[in-house]
Design a protein around this motif. Structure first.
Motif, PDB file in Angstrom:
ATOM      1  N   LYS A 101      -6.031  -2.448   7.833  1.00 50.72           N
ATOM      2  CA  LYS A 101      -6.780  -2.443   8.996  1.00 50.72           C
ATOM      3  C   LYS A 101      -5.687  -2.205   9.903  1.00 50.72           C
ATOM      4  O   LYS A 101      -4.677  -2.315   9.969  1.00 50.72           O
ATOM      5  N   ASN A 102      -5.934  -0.890  10.770  1.00 52.54           N
ATOM      6  CA  ASN A 102      -5.250  -0.259  11.887  1.00 52.54           C
ATOM      7  C   ASN A 102      -4.113   0.511  11.141  1.00 52.54           C
ATOM      8  O   ASN A 102      -3.082   0.845  11.960  1.00 52.54           O
ATOM      9  N   THR A 103      -4.082   0.771   9.801  1.00 51.47           N
ATOM     10  CA  THR A 103      -3.011   1.516   9.279  1.00 51.47           C
ATOM     11  C   THR A 103      -3.706   2.998   8.927  1.00 51.47           C
ATOM     12  O   THR A 103      -4.507   3.122   8.464  1.00 51.47           O
ATOM     13  N   GLN A 104      -2.885   3.754   9.820  1.00 58.14           N
ATOM     14  CA  GLN A 104      -3.265   5.042   9.904  1.00 58.14           C
ATOM     15  C   GLN A 104      -2.933   6.056   8.824  1.00 58.14           C
ATOM     16  O   GLN A 104      -3.450   6.972   8.820  1.00 58.14           O
ATOM     17  N   ILE A 105      -2.153   5.823   7.890  1.00 56.48           N
ATOM     18  CA  ILE A 105      -1.540   6.295   6.972  1.00 56.48           C
ATOM     19  C   ILE A 105      -1.832   5.711   5.287  1.00 56.48           C
ATOM     20  O   ILE A 105      -1.819   4.565   5.377  1.00 56.48           O
ATOM     21  N   PRO A 106      -1.935   6.484   4.356  1.00 61.95           N
ATOM     22  CA  PRO A 106      -2.064   6.179   3.160  1.00 61.95           C
ATOM     23  C   PRO A 106      -0.811   5.353   2.630  1.00 61.95           C
ATOM     24  O   PRO A 106       0.415   6.278   2.962  1.00 61.95           O
ATOM     25  N   LEU A 107      -0.735   4.354   1.796  1.00 61.09           N
ATOM     26  CA  LEU A 107       0.600   3.712   1.508  1.00 61.09           C
ATOM     27  C   LEU A 107       0.366   3.289  -0.044  1.00 61.09           C
ATOM     28  O   LEU A 107      -0.707   3.032  -0.559  1.00 61.09           O
ATOM     29  N   ASP A 108       1.351   3.339  -0.819  1.00 63.42           N
ATOM     30  CA  ASP A 108       1.590   2.847  -2.015  1.00 63.42           C
ATOM     31  C   ASP A 108       2.104   1.284  -1.743  1.00 63.42           C
ATOM     32  O   ASP A 108       3.098   1.144  -1.000  1.00 63.42           O
ATOM     33  N   PHE A 128      -7.177   2.191   7.136  1.00 67.27           N
ATOM     34  CA  PHE A 128      -8.385   1.644   7.916  1.00 67.27           C
ATOM     35  C   PHE A 128      -9.259   0.676   7.238  1.00 67.27           C
ATOM     36  O   PHE A 128     -10.072   0.354   7.532  1.00 67.27           O
ATOM     37  N   SER A 129      -8.877   0.750   5.641  1.00 65.72           N
ATOM     38  CA  SER A 129      -9.887  -0.068   4.805  1.00 65.72           C
ATOM     39  C   SER A 129      -9.796  -1.462   5.316  1.00 65.72           C
ATOM     40  O   SER A 129      -8.537  -2.048   5.362  1.00 65.72           O
ATOM     41  N   LEU A 130     -10.622  -2.310   5.033  1.00 64.31           N
ATOM     42  CA  LEU A 130     -10.840  -3.853   5.001  1.00 64.31           C
ATOM     43  C   LEU A 130     -10.820  -4.344   3.777  1.00 64.31           C
ATOM     44  O   LEU A 130     -10.961  -5.502   3.844  1.00 64.31           O
TER      45      LEU A 130
END
Length: 196
Positions: A101-108, A128-130
């Motif tokens: 949520k509200n995370t604009q960048i892909p993360l590992d 942005f995935s919930l």
């Protein structure tokens, strides 16, 4: 009667002024950590190494070890530097879930057991995935790094995260001012201690 009205008006004005001063002196209400304007403090940065066999990859990580910092995580950031990340720490091992949520960048997202061993990696978590991303097993920490870095750096489950929180941090060898390099061992000049 005029004096009474004047006195009441003066008292009301004084009271309103005192309330306004109290409100100005009071700290603002704390916004929830997922509000974009919220101020959230993190620890660090601290060094962290992911070790795979004899090789290791060094990171500089912010520390999220309080409920507010863990709730906020990397929300609203538009980049994460190479070999940088955030280490989420929990007081004791538990099954944990995160979302983007509200995370604009892909993360590992790297889930770490209490002994520092990597239990699971979610690669390229979708911005942005919930969707709930569960550790599925008790862990004591999560390392979030830029999406794609785990694969690019060869980080895998079973690798060990070296950090003080897991008791796995490598300690530098203590310096001993009285040690004489091997080439100087036969020298006639005695070693001196610079602290004397």
């Amino acid at each position: 009667m005029r004096t009474l009205i004047f006195s009441l008006a003066a008292a009301a004005l004084f009271s309103a002024s005192a309330i306004a001063q109290d409100e100005a002196a009071a700290p603002p209400a704390q916004l929830p950590p997922d509000a974009e304007e919220a101020v959230v403090e993190y620890g660090g940065p601290e060094p962290l190494t992911v070790r795979s066999g004899d090789s290791g990859v060094e990171f500089s990580v912010e520390i999220a070890d309080e409920p507010r910092s863990r709730s906020r995580g990397m929300m609203y950031r538009d980049a994460v530097g190479e070999n940088e990340g955030m280490l989420f720490l929990y007081g004791s091992p538990r099954v944990v879930s995160i979302w983007m949520k509200n995370t604009q960048i892909p993360l590992d997202v790297i889930y770490i057991k209490s002994d520092g061993v990597i239990a699971k990696i979610v690669r390229q978590a979708v911005p942005f995935s919930l969707q709930s991303l569960s550790s599925e097993t008790p862990v004591q920490g999560i390392l979030e790094i830029g999406g794609g870095q785990a694969e690019a750096l060869g980080i895998q489950t079973g690798d060990v995260v070296e950090h003080a929180a897991f008791g796995t941090a490598q300690q530098p060898a203590p310096a001993n001012d009285n040690d004489v390099p091997a080439d100087d061992a036969d020298s006639e000049e005695p070693a001196t201690d610079a602290a004397q």
